[in-house]
Design a protein around this motif. Structure first.
Motif, PDB file in Angstrom:
ATOM      1  N   ASN A 194       0.865  -1.177   0.000  1.00 33.46           N
ATOM      2  CA  ASN A 194       0.000   0.000   0.000  1.00 33.46           C
ATOM      3  C   ASN A 194       0.903   1.229   0.000  1.00 33.46           C
ATOM      4  O   ASN A 194       1.300   1.741   1.045  1.00 33.46           O
ATOM      5  CB  ASN A 194      -0.909  -0.014   1.238  1.00 33.46           C
ATOM      6  CG  ASN A 194      -1.894   1.135   1.235  1.00 33.46           C
ATOM      7  OD1 ASN A 194      -2.114   1.768   0.214  1.00 33.46           O
ATOM      8  ND2 ASN A 194      -2.484   1.410   2.393  1.00 33.46           N
ATOM      9  N   VAL A 195       1.232   1.686  -1.227  1.00 32.45           N
ATOM     10  CA  VAL A 195       2.242   2.737  -1.383  1.00 32.45           C
ATOM     11  C   VAL A 195       1.639   4.089  -1.044  1.00 32.45           C
ATOM     12  O   VAL A 195       0.514   4.403  -1.455  1.00 32.45           O
ATOM     13  CB  VAL A 195       2.798   2.734  -2.823  1.00 32.45           C
ATOM     14  CG1 VAL A 195       3.824   3.855  -2.998  1.00 32.45           C
ATOM     15  CG2 VAL A 195       3.415   1.377  -3.145  1.00 32.45           C
ATOM     16  N   SER A 196       2.417   4.871  -0.292  1.00 33.90           N
ATOM     17  CA  SER A 196       2.011   6.236   0.044  1.00 33.90           C
ATOM     18  C   SER A 196       3.269   7.084   0.189  1.00 33.90           C
ATOM     19  O   SER A 196       4.398   6.575   0.137  1.00 33.90           O
ATOM     20  CB  SER A 196       1.201   6.247   1.355  1.00 33.90           C
ATOM     21  OG  SER A 196       2.007   5.784   2.430  1.00 33.90           O
ATOM     22  N   THR A 197       3.057   8.369   0.355  1.00 31.00           N
ATOM     23  CA  THR A 197       4.180   9.297   0.537  1.00 31.00           C
ATOM     24  C   THR A 197       4.250   9.682   2.013  1.00 31.00           C
ATOM     25  O   THR A 197       3.243  10.079   2.608  1.00 31.00           O
ATOM     26  CB  THR A 197       3.989  10.548  -0.336  1.00 31.00           C
ATOM     27  OG1 THR A 197       3.916  10.152  -1.715  1.00 31.00           O
ATOM     28  CG2 THR A 197       5.136  11.516  -0.145  1.00 31.00           C
ATOM     29  N   PHE A 198       5.437   9.599   2.588  1.00 27.93           N
ATOM     30  CA  PHE A 198       5.567   9.873   4.017  1.00 27.93           C
ATOM     31  C   PHE A 198       6.984  10.339   4.306  1.00 27.93           C
ATOM     32  O   PHE A 198       7.909  10.138   3.511  1.00 27.93           O
ATOM     33  CB  PHE A 198       5.234   8.621   4.851  1.00 27.93           C
ATOM     34  CG  PHE A 198       6.074   7.423   4.491  1.00 27.93           C
ATOM     35  CD1 PHE A 198       7.278   7.157   5.159  1.00 27.93           C
ATOM     36  CD2 PHE A 198       5.667   6.552   3.470  1.00 27.93           C
ATOM     37  CE1 PHE A 198       8.036   6.055   4.836  1.00 27.93           C
ATOM     38  CE2 PHE A 198       6.433   5.456   3.134  1.00 27.93           C
ATOM     39  CZ  PHE A 198       7.619   5.192   3.815  1.00 27.93           C
ATOM     40  N   ARG A 199       7.112  10.980   5.492  1.00 23.76           N
ATOM     41  CA  ARG A 199       8.430  11.423   5.933  1.00 23.76           C
ATOM     42  C   ARG A 199       9.197  10.223   6.444  1.00 23.76           C
ATOM     43  O   ARG A 199       8.655   9.368   7.138  1.00 23.76           O
ATOM     44  CB  ARG A 199       8.316  12.491   7.017  1.00 23.76           C
ATOM     45  CG  ARG A 199       7.745  13.797   6.494  1.00 23.76           C
ATOM     46  CD  ARG A 199       7.827  14.902   7.547  1.00 23.76           C
ATOM     47  NE  ARG A 199       7.335  16.150   7.022  1.00 23.76           N
ATOM     48  CZ  ARG A 199       8.052  16.979   6.261  1.00 23.76           C
ATOM     49  NH1 ARG A 199       9.314  16.688   5.979  1.00 23.76           N
ATOM     50  NH2 ARG A 199       7.506  18.103   5.810  1.00 23.76           N
ATOM     51  N   LEU A 200      10.456  10.208   6.152  1.00 19.11           N
ATOM     52  CA  LEU A 200      11.276   9.045   6.469  1.00 19.11           C
ATOM     53  C   LEU A 200      11.783   9.067   7.916  1.00 19.11           C
ATOM     54  O   LEU A 200      11.934   8.020   8.552  1.00 19.11           O
ATOM     55  CB  LEU A 200      12.454   8.989   5.492  1.00 19.11           C
ATOM     56  CG  LEU A 200      13.285   7.720   5.473  1.00 19.11           C
ATOM     57  CD1 LEU A 200      12.440   6.492   5.192  1.00 19.11           C
ATOM     58  CD2 LEU A 200      14.395   7.826   4.435  1.00 19.11           C
ATOM     59  N   MET A 201      11.978  10.252   8.492  1.00 23.10           N
ATOM     60  CA  MET A 201      12.631  10.327   9.796  1.00 23.10           C
ATOM     61  C   MET A 201      11.816   9.679  10.914  1.00 23.10           C
ATOM     62  O   MET A 201      12.379   8.948  11.749  1.00 23.10           O
ATOM     63  CB  MET A 201      12.926  11.802  10.138  1.00 23.10           C
ATOM     64  CG  MET A 201      13.807  11.947  11.375  1.00 23.10           C
ATOM     65  SD  MET A 201      15.412  11.129  11.111  1.00 23.10           S
ATOM     66  CE  MET A 201      15.891  10.791  12.800  1.00 23.10           C
ATOM     67  N   MET A 245      11.331  12.885   2.065  1.00 24.36           N
ATOM     68  CA  MET A 245      10.088  12.141   1.971  1.00 24.36           C
ATOM     69  C   MET A 245      10.239  11.111   0.859  1.00 24.36           C
ATOM     70  O   MET A 245      10.884  11.367  -0.159  1.00 24.36           O
ATOM     71  CB  MET A 245       8.905  13.072   1.666  1.00 24.36           C
ATOM     72  CG  MET A 245       8.644  14.095   2.764  1.00 24.36           C
ATOM     73  SD  MET A 245       7.197  15.144   2.397  1.00 24.36           S
ATOM     74  CE  MET A 245       5.885  13.949   2.505  1.00 24.36           C
ATOM     75  N   VAL A 246       9.648   9.938   1.067  1.00 26.46           N
ATOM     76  CA  VAL A 246       9.770   8.856   0.094  1.00 26.46           C
ATOM     77  C   VAL A 246       8.393   8.302  -0.228  1.00 26.46           C
ATOM     78  O   VAL A 246       7.415   8.553   0.478  1.00 26.46           O
ATOM     79  CB  VAL A 246      10.681   7.720   0.633  1.00 26.46           C
ATOM     80  CG1 VAL A 246      12.090   8.217   0.848  1.00 26.46           C
ATOM     81  CG2 VAL A 246      10.101   7.126   1.914  1.00 26.46           C
ATOM     82  N   SER A 247       8.356   7.500  -1.359  1.00 20.05           N
ATOM     83  CA  SER A 247       7.120   6.815  -1.762  1.00 20.05           C
ATOM     84  C   SER A 247       7.332   5.323  -1.608  1.00 20.05           C
ATOM     85  O   SER A 247       8.185   4.733  -2.295  1.00 20.05           O
ATOM     86  CB  SER A 247       6.772   7.149  -3.218  1.00 20.05           C
ATOM     87  OG  SER A 247       6.458   8.505  -3.359  1.00 20.05           O
ATOM     88  N   VAL A 275      14.977   3.696  -2.626  1.00 18.16           N
ATOM     89  CA  VAL A 275      13.557   4.042  -2.582  1.00 18.16           C
ATOM     90  C   VAL A 275      13.345   5.301  -3.432  1.00 18.16           C
ATOM     91  O   VAL A 275      14.230   6.180  -3.498  1.00 18.16           O
ATOM     92  CB  VAL A 275      13.093   4.271  -1.135  1.00 18.16           C
ATOM     93  CG1 VAL A 275      11.593   4.524  -1.078  1.00 18.16           C
ATOM     94  CG2 VAL A 275      13.466   3.075  -0.271  1.00 18.16           C
ATOM     95  N   SER A 276      12.189   5.420  -4.055  1.00 16.29           N
ATOM     96  CA  SER A 276      11.872   6.611  -4.851  1.00 16.29           C
ATOM     97  C   SER A 276      11.638   7.803  -3.937  1.00 16.29           C
ATOM     98  O   SER A 276      10.924   7.702  -2.931  1.00 16.29           O
ATOM     99  CB  SER A 276      10.623   6.365  -5.712  1.00 16.29           C
ATOM    100  OG  SER A 276      10.857   5.324  -6.637  1.00 16.29           O
ATOM    101  N   LYS A 277      12.234   8.939  -4.305  1.00 18.61           N
ATOM    102  CA  LYS A 277      12.050  10.157  -3.515  1.00 18.61           C
ATOM    103  C   LYS A 277      10.732  10.802  -3.901  1.00 18.61           C
ATOM    104  O   LYS A 277      10.381  10.898  -5.076  1.00 18.61           O
ATOM    105  CB  LYS A 277      13.204  11.120  -3.779  1.00 18.61           C
ATOM    106  CG  LYS A 277      13.161  12.370  -2.909  1.00 18.61           C
ATOM    107  CD  LYS A 277      14.422  13.220  -3.087  1.00 18.61           C
ATOM    108  CE  LYS A 277      14.477  13.820  -4.489  1.00 18.61           C
ATOM    109  NZ  LYS A 277      15.589  14.772  -4.632  1.00 18.61           N
ATOM    110  N   ALA A 278       9.977  11.291  -2.893  1.00 24.51           N
ATOM    111  CA  ALA A 278       8.673  11.917  -3.152  1.00 24.51           C
ATOM    112  C   ALA A 278       8.874  13.350  -3.597  1.00 24.51           C
ATOM    113  O   ALA A 278       9.841  14.006  -3.218  1.00 24.51           O
ATOM    114  CB  ALA A 278       7.823  11.853  -1.897  1.00 24.51           C
TER     115      ALA A 278
END
Length: 578
Positions: A428-435, A464-466, A575-578
């Protein structure tokens, strides 16, 4: 799967796949094209050779008629001049200025100066021979009053060049050149005539080498004047509707192809018109003679072409036989492939069924075993509370607690593997902050790291990554657990780096590192590094990095690994960067 209606195809040099039927069809086309090229090439060569032969014949006849023009012009000019001189001598005799003896001497002298041998006669007004160097061949007196040229002179013609006749005096085929003799009163007193023997042109004809059916000839007044060879066959022969006359009306010199009006032979004929004498000369070569060498060449080419075609046909037959054998071999191979394919499909189905059974078994076993393990954990905690004043018993309880936790971890890993292989986990792919994810992982793993005396931390980042945050967290947790397991002292660090439009999340440790011969296999199932760094703790089944590999493939993330034995390792997830 290969079926009976789908023969095994062949592959040509261009990489396209061709069936034997298509190869046979292409081979037929190739043979047909080669045959057409050979036939077309041979036909083109023969056409060119034929045209060259006809052109050569036209050149040869043009040269021959030019020589005949020169020869006959010289003969007629010289003969006419000698006759004109003899006319003067005859007129002197008629005027009484010379006698009979002097006339005969002059006649003999002038006749000897003729270019071509012939008889020169003086004919009186009645047509009788008045003077001659020699007597007639038959020994009988000859009268020329019936000759056309005699009648023409009697009617006033000054000079006449006559057609070929059978000479009354020489008994041989001759053409005549004659001049009128005027008497003292200006009336017709006779004529001087030279009969030029046609046989004297035989040698000239033979030297031309135009072929057995060739000819040279001359025509005057629509009748044959000269013809070689065999001039006696053409004495007095008229030539009505002669195509040469029609052509000469517009072009006095030329070459044409025609059927001779005299003998019907197809010839290439060159002609020239002798304008001063109104005489047409011609030379012709028979087309059969011209094309005889060409026909021999054509036979040779046809024979060679036949040999080549036979060879080509033999090669084609051999090739078709090979293709037929290949088809039979392919048919046998198809049968074998069908049997093998059916067997492979059966085994694949059995393997899928076994794998599904294994997956279901692992999932069920992992789930069912977790309940007694959880109960065992609770009992261990109760037991620890009861023996907390006895250090030796408490140590045993700690070991029991560690074993339960390790078993629980192994069951969780098995459950992850079975779920991933069964395809039950969907990202379930989403965009979120990595930290926040990295910090949470460090907090979860920190007790285990502290228990081994290791420092653990996360490098701050605002990227942020996807991705699927849950699956990515489980993937990174396995990497951190693996790093702590194989690190004896030092620290474990998690952070990230930018790389174009991507982010590389890295887990670094100061552990024992990975030998070079293990770099390519550490992500395989059941691969473990048996090292002192993990001997004091729990030992896994070697499935942790296998789970990492499966999760990365499910998420579409690449994995990276760099390691220096004795200094540590660096695992990376791209990982792909958002």
């Amino acid at each position: 799967m290969v079926t009976a209606s789908e023969p095994i195809p062949s592959t040509d040099s261009a990489g396209s796949r061709r069936t034997p039927g298509e190869l046979r069809h292409r081979l037929r086309l190739l043979i047909l094209v080669m045959a057409l090229l050979l036939l077309g090439g041979a036909a083109a060569i023969l056409i060119q050779l034929r045209a060259a032969a006809m052109e050569k014949a036209a050149t040869a006849t043009a040269g021959a008629v030019r020589l005949l023009d020169d020869n006959l012009t010289r003969t007629l000019t010289t003969t006419d001049a000698i006759i004109a001189r003899m006319v003067v001598v005859v007129q002197d005799k008629l005027a009484g200025r010379i006698g009979d003896d002097e006339l005969l001497r002059e006649l003999a002298s002038l006749e000897a100066g003729l270019t071509q041998r012939g008889n020169m006669l003086v004919v009186d007004a009645r047509g009788d021979v008045a003077a001659a160097v020699r007597p007639p061949q038959g020994g009988v007196p000859v009268n020329y009053a019936h000759r056309e040229y005699f009648k023409a002179h009697s009617e006033g013609a000054e000079r006449v060049i006559g057609p070929m006749v059978m000479g009354s005096y020489s008994l041989a085929p001759v053409f005549t050149v004659s001049r009128r003799v005027a008497g003292p009163d200006g009336g017709f007193a006779g004529l001087v005539v030279v009969g030029v023997n046609a046989h004297f042109f035989t040698d000239f004809h033979n030297t031309l080498g135009l072929g057995p059916s060739a000819y040279i000839g001359a025509n005057t007044g629509g009748r044959v004047m000269l013809r070689q060879p065999n001039p006696e066959n053409y004495v007095g022969r008229p030539t009505p509707n002669n195509p040469i006359f029609a052509a000469a009306a517009t072009r006095p010199v030329g070459t044409l192809r025609l059927n001779s009006p005299i003998d019907g032979v197809d010839r290439v004929v060159s002609y020239r018109k002798l304008l001063p004498f109104n005489v047409m000369v011609s030379a012709g070569m028979a087309v059969d003679d011209i094309l005889a060498p060409w026909r021999q060449t054509a036979l040779i080419i046809a024979a060679a072409l036949g040999v080549v075609m036979l060879g080509l046909g033999g090669m084609a037959v051999t090739t078709f036989r090979i293709i037929t054998r290949e088809e039979r071999s392919m048919a046998s191979l198809e049968e074998t492939v069908r049997a093998r394919t059916a067997e492979a499909e059966l085994r694949a189905a059995e393997a899928r069924q076994a794998n599904e059974s294994k997956t279901r078994f692992l999932a069920a076993a992992s789930h069912d075993l977790r309940q007694p393990l959880q109960a065992a954990g609770m009992f261990a905690e109760v037991l620890a509370g009861q023996v907390e004043d006895d250090p030796r018993k408490l140590k045993v309880v700690d070991r029991l607690r560690q074993s339960i936790e390790a078993t629980n971890s192994l069951l969780a890993t098995l459950l992850d593997v079975s779920a991933l292989e069964a395809g039950k986990i969907k990202p379930n792919v989403s965009t979120f902050r990595l930290m926040p994810l990295l910090a949470g992982l460090v907090d979860q793993i920190e007790p285990e790291a502290s228990a081994k005396g290791l420092a653990i931390g996360a490098v701050p980042t605002s990227l942020m990554v996807s991705s699927d945050p849950v699956l990515l967290e489980r993937l990174l947790r396995n990497l951190l657990v693996n790093a702590i397991r194989y690190t004896g002292d030092g620290r474990v660090l998690i952070g990230c780096r930018r790389r174009g439009g991507q982010v590389v999340i890295q887990v670094l440790d100061t552990g024992i590192g990975i030998p070079a011969d293990k770099i390519d296999t550490v992500f395989d199932d059941f691969v473990r590094l048996d090292t002192p760094a993990e001997r004091g703790g729990s030992r896994g089944l070697g499935l942790g990095l296998g789970v990492v590999r499966r999760m990365a493939a499910l998420l579409g993330h690449d994995l990276e690994l760099r390691s220096i034995p004795g200094k540590g390792s660096c695992f990376g997830v791209v990982v792909s960067k958002a």
